[in-house]
Design an enzyme around this catalytic site. Structure first.
Site, PDB file in Angstrom:
ATOM      1  N   TYR A 171      35.488   9.551   5.265  1.00 14.91           N
ATOM      2  CA  TYR A 171      35.560  10.989   5.031  1.00 14.91           C
ATOM      3  C   TYR A 171      35.300  11.774   6.317  1.00 14.91           C
ATOM      4  O   TYR A 171      35.924  12.814   6.572  1.00 14.91           O
ATOM      5  CB  TYR A 171      34.539  11.393   3.968  1.00 14.91           C
ATOM      6  CG  TYR A 171      34.903  10.960   2.575  1.00 14.91           C
ATOM      7  CD1 TYR A 171      35.846  11.668   1.830  1.00 14.91           C
ATOM      8  CD2 TYR A 171      34.300   9.850   1.986  1.00 14.91           C
ATOM      9  CE1 TYR A 171      36.174  11.281   0.541  1.00 14.91           C
ATOM     10  CE2 TYR A 171      34.625   9.459   0.700  1.00 14.91           C
ATOM     11  CZ  TYR A 171      35.561  10.177  -0.018  1.00 14.91           C
ATOM     12  OH  TYR A 171      35.894   9.787  -1.294  1.00 14.91           O
ATOM     13  N   ARG A 219      32.135  15.519 -15.829  1.00 18.64           N
ATOM     14  CA  ARG A 219      32.919  16.567 -16.483  1.00 18.64           C
ATOM     15  C   ARG A 219      33.364  16.227 -17.901  1.00 18.64           C
ATOM     16  O   ARG A 219      33.813  17.109 -18.625  1.00 18.64           O
ATOM     17  CB  ARG A 219      34.145  16.892 -15.627  1.00 18.64           C
ATOM     18  CG  ARG A 219      33.810  17.674 -14.366  1.00 18.64           C
ATOM     19  CD  ARG A 219      35.040  17.941 -13.538  1.00 18.64           C
ATOM     20  NE  ARG A 219      35.509  16.723 -12.882  1.00 18.64           N
ATOM     21  CZ  ARG A 219      36.654  16.647 -12.200  1.00 18.64           C
ATOM     22  NH1 ARG A 219      37.450  17.695 -12.121  1.00 18.64           N
ATOM     23  NH2 ARG A 219      37.002  15.514 -11.614  1.00 18.64           N
ATOM     24  N   ARG A 229      27.519  23.339 -14.852  1.00 17.56           N
ATOM     25  CA  ARG A 229      28.263  23.578 -13.602  1.00 17.56           C
ATOM     26  C   ARG A 229      28.756  25.020 -13.533  1.00 17.56           C
ATOM     27  O   ARG A 229      28.706  25.647 -12.469  1.00 17.56           O
ATOM     28  CB  ARG A 229      29.440  22.608 -13.491  1.00 17.56           C
ATOM     29  CG  ARG A 229      30.264  22.827 -12.233  1.00 17.56           C
ATOM     30  CD  ARG A 229      31.190  21.693 -11.930  1.00 17.56           C
ATOM     31  NE  ARG A 229      32.047  21.980 -10.796  1.00 17.56           N
ATOM     32  CZ  ARG A 229      32.848  21.104 -10.220  1.00 17.56           C
ATOM     33  NH1 ARG A 229      32.890  19.866 -10.670  1.00 17.56           N
ATOM     34  NH2 ARG A 229      33.594  21.437  -9.203  1.00 17.56           N
ATOM     35  N   ARG A 280      29.308   7.584 -12.924  1.00 17.63           N
ATOM     36  CA  ARG A 280      29.706   8.967 -13.200  1.00 17.63           C
ATOM     37  C   ARG A 280      29.341   9.366 -14.633  1.00 17.63           C
ATOM     38  O   ARG A 280      30.043  10.156 -15.269  1.00 17.63           O
ATOM     39  CB  ARG A 280      31.201   9.179 -12.942  1.00 17.63           C
ATOM     40  CG  ARG A 280      31.555  10.596 -12.487  1.00 17.63           C
ATOM     41  CD  ARG A 280      33.042  10.764 -12.232  1.00 17.63           C
ATOM     42  NE  ARG A 280      33.493   9.995 -11.084  1.00 17.63           N
ATOM     43  CZ  ARG A 280      34.660   9.367 -11.008  1.00 17.63           C
ATOM     44  NH1 ARG A 280      35.497   9.388 -12.021  1.00 17.63           N
ATOM     45  NH2 ARG A 280      35.005   8.693  -9.920  1.00 17.63           N
ATOM     46  N   ASP A 325      25.970  13.750  -4.515  1.00 21.03           N
ATOM     47  CA  ASP A 325      27.296  13.427  -3.981  1.00 21.03           C
ATOM     48  C   ASP A 325      27.125  12.437  -2.844  1.00 21.03           C
ATOM     49  O   ASP A 325      26.104  12.473  -2.135  1.00 21.03           O
ATOM     50  CB  ASP A 325      28.007  14.682  -3.494  1.00 21.03           C
ATOM     51  CG  ASP A 325      29.473  14.419  -3.178  1.00 21.03           C
ATOM     52  OD1 ASP A 325      30.288  14.408  -4.120  1.00 21.03           O
ATOM     53  OD2 ASP A 325      29.799  14.186  -1.997  1.00 21.03           O
TER      54      ASP A 325
END
Length: 355
Positions: A153, A30, A39, A26, A76
């Site tokens: 998921y 963010r 973003r 990652r 993703d």
């Protein structure tokens, strides 16, 4: 053209290196103000991830800021089930959601292997653009979620705390779960190979939720699929080896099994000692990891101390076989300056052993 810095690839293949290479799960995220700006410009996470230009921009942000030894494709893990038509969306504060979860025979029968040249072309286009922008500076890592993690998921319809629906299917209708996993295994293999053909120098399989399974179930429903994916991967392109990495969060009970799955490297989290792992499995595969991401909140001095401990725990510095990483992804509240201290310490401290 040869890579200007191939230390990461050499260490994956257990070749001698001048220092311990580092990249971070990652690393494009963010915690970086430039990522947040991009973003915001993109409008949403999906618009960011599905636009090759934006994906290239954020992939390069951390490697332009820090002297990292590898870039990783910004994407993703749920791109594959989204391409299957399950209707992926990201709701604020709720994480990923699928409009059409796969919970019965009818839904399972509708599953198909997406053509990477069709609905996933935005990913391979991003790989091509990133490779061009990197200009052979460092390697690019492609990746996918594992077949079982994707299934979690798909069946739950999103994130889950206990995977009740997945485990209910596993024990009530294992035939249905295996059908899902068969489709996912073929899809993941095809997807990773498409990334390799587009220019990825290495690939990684993220098995985020395999560790939630009982011992024998992990071997049957997660690791078996991972092994099949690894065996089907392109191993060489343009005369160069394409190494593969497998990371199962919570892998401690299965280290020997994972090391034998055929991958070149095994990622481990912070719950194990790298030295103990090496004593358990020998030097059969490269190890990737394994500092606790929370240590990054302790400030630069402690981060440097803990980085040295990880390097010393692995031992054999300079002989290859270790890629420094966190035991999971960087937290969004991490101070970017602390990450700079980590990268610097890993490089400088490991160089001392080589010298």
């Amino acid at each position: 053209m040869p890579l200007k810095n191939d230390i990461f690839l050499r260490s994956l293949l257990k070749e001698k290196v001048p220092y311990t290479p580092i990249w971070l799960m990652r690393q494009a995220g963010r915690y970086l103000p430039e990522y947040r700006a991009t973003r915001a410009k993109a409008g949403s996470f999906m618009d960011l991830a599905m636009n090759p230009h934006y994906a290239c921009e954020v992939t390069l942000q951390p490697v332009d800021r820090y002297p990292l030894d590898a870039a990783i494709l910004f994407s993703d893990i749920l791109t594959i089930p989204d391409a299957m038509g399950l209707g992926l969306s990201f709701l604020p504060g709720e994480g990923p959601k699928f409009a059409k979860p796969v919970q019965d025979e009818a839904a399972v029968k509708e599953l198909f292997v997406p053509d990477p040249a069709d609905k996933l072309k935005y990913v391979t286009d991003a790989v091509v653009e990133i490779k061009r922008a990197l200009n052979d500076r460092i390697p690019l890592i492609g990746f996918s979620g594992s077949p079982f993690t994707l299934a979690c998921y798909m069946i739950e319809g999103g994130s889950s705390l206990n995977f009740r629906k997945v485990k209910e299917m596993l024990y009530r209708r294992p035939d249905l779960l295996k059908q899902i996993l068969d489709v996912n295994t073929t899809a993941v293999t095809s997807y990773l190979n498409a990334q390799i053909e587009a220019g990825a120098n290495a690939v990684m399989i993220f098995d985020t939720w395999g560790g939630a399974l009982a011992h024998s179930d992990y071997l049957e429903y997660s690791l078996k699929c991972i092994s099949q994916v690894v065996s089907g991967l392109i191993k060489e392109r343009d005369g160069k080896r394409i190494p593969s990495i497998v990371f199962t969060k919570g892998s401690a009970p299965w280290l020997t099994d994972i090391a034998a799955c055929g991958a070149d490297a095994m990622g481990v989290d912070w719950t194990v000692s790298l030295g103990d792992v090496r004593r358990q499995i020998g030097d059969s595969v490269c190890l990737q990891g394994n500092m606790d991401p929370s240590i990054l909140f302790a400030g630069p001095d402690e981060v440097r101390t803990q980085a040295r401990k990880v390097i010393e725990d692995f031992g054999m510095v300079g002989q290859g076989g270790h890629v420094f990483n966190l035991g999971h992804g960087i937290d969004k509240d991490t101070d970017p300056d602390t990450v700079a201290a980590l990268v610097d310490e890993v490089h400088e401290y490991s160089r001392r052993f080589h010298d």
